[in-house]
Design a protein around this motif. Structure first.
Motif, PDB file in Angstrom:
ATOM      1  N   LYS A   1       0.840  -1.191   0.000  1.00 50.56           N
ATOM      2  CA  LYS A   1       0.000   0.000   0.000  1.00 50.56           C
ATOM      3  C   LYS A   1       0.879   1.246   0.000  1.00 50.56           C
ATOM      4  N   ARG A   2       0.564   2.152  -0.899  1.00 51.60           N
ATOM      5  CA  ARG A   2       1.297   3.410  -0.994  1.00 51.60           C
ATOM      6  C   ARG A   2       0.297   4.559  -1.176  1.00 51.60           C
ATOM      7  N   ARG A   3       0.598   5.695  -0.554  1.00 53.67           N
ATOM      8  CA  ARG A   3      -0.269   6.862  -0.701  1.00 53.67           C
ATOM      9  C   ARG A   3       0.163   7.659  -1.925  1.00 53.67           C
ATOM     10  N   PHE A   4      -0.806   7.990  -2.774  1.00 54.40           N
ATOM     11  CA  PHE A   4      -0.570   8.767  -3.992  1.00 54.40           C
ATOM     12  C   PHE A   4      -1.291  10.094  -3.886  1.00 54.40           C
ATOM     13  N   ILE A   5      -0.634  11.149  -4.385  1.00 59.96           N
ATOM     14  CA  ILE A   5      -1.245  12.478  -4.428  1.00 59.96           C
ATOM     15  C   ILE A   5      -1.079  13.037  -5.839  1.00 59.96           C
ATOM     16  N   LEU A   6      -2.208  13.336  -6.481  1.00 61.25           N
ATOM     17  CA  LEU A   6      -2.224  13.923  -7.816  1.00 61.25           C
ATOM     18  C   LEU A   6      -2.621  15.391  -7.701  1.00 61.25           C
ATOM     19  N   SER A   7      -1.812  16.282  -8.270  1.00 61.56           N
ATOM     20  CA  SER A   7      -2.097  17.715  -8.211  1.00 61.56           C
ATOM     21  C   SER A   7      -2.095  18.299  -9.615  1.00 61.56           C
ATOM     22  N   GLU A   8      -3.270  18.738 -10.047  1.00 58.17           N
ATOM     23  CA  GLU A   8      -3.401  19.363 -11.356  1.00 58.17           C
ATOM     24  C   GLU A   8      -2.615  20.665 -11.411  1.00 58.17           C
ATOM     25  N   LYS A   9      -2.727  21.478 -10.368  1.00 60.39           N
ATOM     26  CA  LYS A   9      -2.054  22.776 -10.339  1.00 60.39           C
ATOM     27  C   LYS A   9      -0.542  22.631 -10.361  1.00 60.39           C
ATOM     28  N   ASP A  10      -0.013  21.696  -9.544  1.00 63.41           N
ATOM     29  CA  ASP A  10       1.441  21.484  -9.503  1.00 63.41           C
ATOM     30  C   ASP A  10       1.942  20.699 -10.698  1.00 63.41           C
ATOM     31  N   GLY A  11       1.034  19.993 -11.382  1.00 61.15           N
ATOM     32  CA  GLY A  11       1.434  19.172 -12.525  1.00 61.15           C
ATOM     33  C   GLY A  11       2.237  17.959 -12.120  1.00 61.15           C
ATOM     34  N   THR A  12       1.876  17.346 -10.971  1.00 59.87           N
ATOM     35  CA  THR A  12       2.658  16.220 -10.467  1.00 59.87           C
ATOM     36  C   THR A  12       1.765  15.100  -9.929  1.00 59.87           C
ATOM     37  N   LEU A  13       2.324  13.905  -9.957  1.00 57.59           N
ATOM     38  CA  LEU A  13       1.780  12.754  -9.246  1.00 57.59           C
ATOM     39  C   LEU A  13       2.893  12.261  -8.325  1.00 57.59           C
ATOM     40  N   LYS A  14       2.617  12.249  -7.007  1.00 51.63           N
ATOM     41  CA  LYS A  14       3.618  11.816  -6.033  1.00 51.63           C
ATOM     42  C   LYS A  14       3.132  10.559  -5.329  1.00 51.63           C
ATOM     43  N   TYR A  15       4.090   9.723  -4.914  1.00 49.76           N
ATOM     44  CA  TYR A  15       3.707   8.621  -4.033  1.00 49.76           C
ATOM     45  C   TYR A  15       4.737   8.469  -2.923  1.00 49.76           C
ATOM     46  N   TYR A  16       4.263   7.911  -1.790  1.00 49.25           N
ATOM     47  CA  TYR A  16       5.045   7.869  -0.563  1.00 49.25           C
ATOM     48  C   TYR A  16       5.166   6.428  -0.069  1.00 49.25           C
ATOM     49  N   THR A  17       6.273   6.143   0.603  1.00 47.60           N
ATOM     50  CA  THR A  17       6.434   4.867   1.302  1.00 47.60           C
ATOM     51  C   THR A  17       5.808   5.012   2.687  1.00 47.60           C
ATOM     52  N   LYS A  18       5.989   3.992   3.534  1.00 55.21           N
ATOM     53  CA  LYS A  18       5.404   4.033   4.882  1.00 55.21           C
ATOM     54  C   LYS A  18       5.885   5.236   5.669  1.00 55.21           C
ATOM     55  N   ASP A  19       7.180   5.534   5.548  1.00 52.68           N
ATOM     56  CA  ASP A  19       7.747   6.662   6.281  1.00 52.68           C
ATOM     57  C   ASP A  19       7.604   7.924   5.436  1.00 52.68           C
ATOM     58  N   GLU A  20       6.481   8.608   5.571  1.00 45.20           N
ATOM     59  CA  GLU A  20       6.214   9.780   4.751  1.00 45.20           C
ATOM     60  C   GLU A  20       7.040  10.993   5.166  1.00 45.20           C
ATOM     61  N   SER A  21       7.669  10.906   6.343  1.00 42.34           N
ATOM     62  CA  SER A  21       8.480  12.039   6.800  1.00 42.34           C
ATOM     63  C   SER A  21       9.684  12.267   5.885  1.00 42.34           C
ATOM     64  N   LYS A  22      10.082  11.236   5.126  1.00 40.58           N
ATOM     65  CA  LYS A  22      11.214  11.358   4.209  1.00 40.58           C
ATOM     66  C   LYS A  22      10.838  12.043   2.905  1.00 40.58           C
ATOM     67  N   GLY A  23       9.574  12.391   2.775  1.00 34.09           N
ATOM     68  CA  GLY A  23       9.129  13.007   1.527  1.00 34.09           C
ATOM     69  C   GLY A  23       8.696  11.959   0.521  1.00 34.09           C
ATOM     70  N   PRO A  24       8.262  12.383  -0.650  1.00 38.23           N
ATOM     71  CA  PRO A  24       7.773  11.430  -1.653  1.00 38.23           C
ATOM     72  C   PRO A  24       8.873  10.527  -2.186  1.00 38.23           C
ATOM     73  N   LYS A  25       8.518   9.284  -2.428  1.00 34.91           N
ATOM     74  CA  LYS A  25       9.448   8.344  -3.044  1.00 34.91           C
ATOM     75  C   LYS A  25       9.728   8.743  -4.484  1.00 34.91           C
ATOM     76  N   ALA A  26       8.696   9.260  -5.159  1.00 36.69           N
ATOM     77  CA  ALA A  26       8.862   9.736  -6.533  1.00 36.69           C
ATOM     78  C   ALA A  26       7.903  10.891  -6.776  1.00 36.69           C
ATOM     79  N   THR A  27       8.353  11.843  -7.583  1.00 36.96           N
ATOM     80  CA  THR A  27       7.517  12.943  -8.051  1.00 36.96           C
ATOM     81  C   THR A  27       7.500  12.880  -9.569  1.00 36.96           C
ATOM     82  N   ILE A  28       6.339  12.575 -10.106  1.00 36.48           N
ATOM     83  CA  ILE A  28       6.187  12.329 -11.537  1.00 36.48           C
ATOM     84  C   ILE A  28       5.576  13.559 -12.188  1.00 36.48           C
ATOM     85  N   ASN A  29       6.233  14.047 -13.223  1.00 39.22           N
ATOM     86  CA  ASN A  29       5.738  15.214 -13.948  1.00 39.22           C
ATOM     87  C   ASN A  29       4.581  14.794 -14.856  1.00 39.22           C
ATOM     88  N   ILE A  30       3.460  15.504 -14.760  1.00 39.64           N
ATOM     89  CA  ILE A  30       2.295  15.196 -15.588  1.00 39.64           C
ATOM     90  C   ILE A  30       2.653  15.258 -17.076  1.00 39.64           C
TER      91      ILE A  30
END
Length: 305
Positions: free
Chosen positions: A77-106
């Motif tokens: 299970k991974r948390r995903f955040i899609l932002s139209e305004k930022d133009g990104t899709l991010k996903y996080y591992t269990k330890d979200e304090s480390k920031g996103p595992k990947a930031t994908i450009n739309i």
């Protein structure tokens, strides 16, 4: 449950379908077809009286998806955040304090349903460009409505980006580029540039709009092993339905040669049906005129070699 296709019903239940919303075809996977019918007739998301005419789907979304691990093939299970305004899709591992595992450009993102590859009826393949290569991640959700909503949210964000990036391009031209399925996928054998190397079985994915043939050791590999740019016939590209004379070592006997200005790429198919489908697909790509963006992509692929 059957879709009523007559014009009167269509005018009622498809009165306000947003332009980004994917309308499945007969050949599309079950979850897309089923959720389209449920959205129209059960939830009545697109009628004139619907409270929201986007089905509640926008280019912003947050939630949990099951994501396939790159190395071990297990889903987590991974948390995903899609932002139209930022133009990104991010996903996080269990330890979200480390920031996103990947930031994908739309800009570079594509999504297509892949139930066979993921071995799940709601499986989705998301691809994007990373360090000059095509990165693939595979996700699913237990509920069909949720994964189809994610798919259409990605499409909404993509259309938002395309409208900003190409303000003078008609919507009819932009919509086919929101997301796309591969024109053809499957196994072939391939040999190396000298045509003396051993033939190896590889999984191939042909992208019509990017004009690229990607190949992988396994269909769910995170990165491609290589790629072939396929230009137009006007620029020295050709497909032949045979293998060059003197080439040996292929177990599969139905040969294909892709002729490019640089070299010849040699493949072999398992049977006559696959051979015809690949030939037809390559011809479709080669018949398309090249755009200015295609010349840039061609040069980038050539620089990698």
């Amino acid at each position: 449950m059957r879709e009523n296709g007559n014009p009167k019903a269509k005018s009622i239940y498809e009165a306000k379908v947003p332009p980004f919303y994917y309308k499945p075809r007969a050949e599309d996977c079950l979850v897309l077809r089923e959720q389209w019918i449920r959205a129209k007739y059960e939830r009545e998301e697109f009628t004139m009286n619907a409270s929201q005419h986007d089905g509640g789907v926008t280019g912003n979304r947050e939630g949990v998806l099951w994501k396939r691990g790159r190395d071990n093939g297990q889903y987590h299970k991974r948390r995903f955040i899609l932002s139209e305004k930022d133009g990104t899709l991010k996903y996080y591992t269990k330890d979200e304090s480390k920031g996103p595992k990947a930031t994908i450009n739309i800009k570079d993102l594509n999504a297509t349903f892949q139930p066979e590859k993921t071995r799940h009826p709601n499986g989705l393949q998301i691809t994007y460009t990373k360090d000059g290569h095509t990165r693939s991640i595979f996700v699913y959700h237990e509920y069909g409505m949720e994964i189809v909503s994610w798919f259409n949210s990605i499409r909404a964000a993509r259309l938002y980006y395309l409208r900003k990036e190409f303000p003078n391009t008609s919507e009819a031209e932009l919509i086919p580029r929101i997301t796309r399925k591969y024109l053809k996928e499957g196994y072939m054998e391939k040999t190396g540039p000298k045509h003396k190397e051993s033939f190896r079985k590889r999984w191939f994915s042909l992208d019509l709009y990017e004009r690229k043939l990607l190949y992988f050791k396994d269909p769910v590999d995170a990165f491609e092993q290589g790629e072939v740019f396929i230009g137009s016939s006007d620029h020295g590209y050709e497909v032949l339905d045979n293998i060059p004379s003197g080439v040996r070592g292929n177990k599969w006997k139905y040969g294909i040669t892709i002729v490019t200005p640089e070299r010849k790429f040699v493949f072999a198919c398992e049977n006559e049906r696959e051979h015809k489908e690949w030939i037809d697909a390559f011809k479709e790509v080669i018949a398309r005129p090249m755009s200015p963006q295609d010349y840039t992509a061609e040069a980038a692929v050539q620089r990698k070699r």
